[in-house]
Enzyme design. Sequence first.
Site, PDB file in Angstrom:
ATOM      1  CB  SER A  73      35.974  38.521  26.375  1.00 32.21           C
ATOM      2  OG  SER A  73      37.392  38.584  26.375  1.00 32.21           O
ATOM      3  CG  ASN A 108      41.155  43.881  32.709  1.00 29.15           C
ATOM      4  OD1 ASN A 108      41.619  43.456  33.761  1.00 29.15           O
ATOM      5  ND2 ASN A 108      40.713  43.058  31.756  1.00 29.15           N
ATOM      6  CE1 TYR A 140      51.549  40.455  33.024  1.00 26.52           C
ATOM      7  CE2 TYR A 140      52.468  40.498  35.242  1.00 26.52           C
ATOM      8  CZ  TYR A 140      51.378  40.534  34.388  1.00 26.52           C
ATOM      9  OH  TYR A 140      50.100  40.652  34.927  1.00 26.52           O
ATOM     10  CE  LYS A 179      50.036  43.963  33.847  1.00 24.57           C
ATOM     11  NZ  LYS A 179      48.693  44.493  33.597  1.00 24.57           N
TER      12      LYS A 179
END
Length: 279
Positions: free
Chosen positions: A31, A107, A180, A184
């Site tokens: 989006s 993503n 984070y 990742k």
Amino acid sequence: MPYDGLARVGRRDFAGEDMTSPQTALVTGASRGIGRGIALELARAGGRVAINYAGNAKAAAEALALVKEAGGDGFVVQGDIAVAADRERLVAETVAKFGRIDLLVNNAGVAPTVRADLLDAGEESFDRLYAINLKGPFFLTQLVAKRMLAQAPDAEGCRGRIVNITSISVYTASINRGDYCMVKAGLAMMTKLFADRLANDGINVYEIRPGVIATDMTGGVKEKYDKLIIQDERGITPIRRWGKPEDVGRAVRAIAEGRFPFSTGAVFDVDGGFHLHRL
Ligand code: NAP
């Protein structure tokens, strides 16, 4: 039939007859930001995109309008990738609309709501990042890979492709958002695992490692990065500009176009050269 680009790729249907049709992609978090940039690049090549979003229906509708304007097609599908039932619905709806999934782009991702020093970081943030940035993509990939395995291969033996959007945080220590960085890094390992598992089945898996990209996610640290990238005498990136969602989109498009048939588990640094060690 020889490979002739993303928009029309020769392949056999389930009955074994040759056919051509536009490629189809499921892009999570399409989006806004990088995901939207990916959807738009795929659309420019005539692709059809399932535009997944979590809560921002307006942004998703805008993304779909832009996809159509760019020459592609698609539909919008709400779903929280951290939730098992939502993941199943995402895949089911994509298959119902498109008949097959040629490309999965993992993503969707979030940054910590609050940046906390490593010694104070809390479990709530860790669990949230783990669920959205790693567990969700893992189980979504599992579902999509099984679906791809049931798909007929194209003329080059490809049943589908998978791209994981990681980050320079895979190898860069940021002690105020260690959660984070850790998840990742897990996503980078996930790329290797699926690449190995699926290589013999005609499904290549790739990692794209973006650097600092101008999106809502980095909006709150704009001044900091303006200084680090542009104002400092020798910026943190050799290419001294912010990355754009389109930069990542173009890399995904090249993968979707089948330009790397003999590469799997490969890492693409889309980071302005951030990864270079410089003296
Ligand atoms: P963004 O602008 O904040 O957009 C995030 C997107 O993910 C939105 O489409 C959002 O949907 C969706 N999303 C969030 N949580 C979700 C969930 N639980 N389920 C499904 N969709 C969800 O972020 P971005 O900067 O484009 O980042 C995209 C990816 O690139 C992330 O994985 C991020 O870690 C990675 N990345 C970003 C940068 C950077 O500098 N920006 C650098 C390296 C890597 P809604 O619109 O509905 O909220």
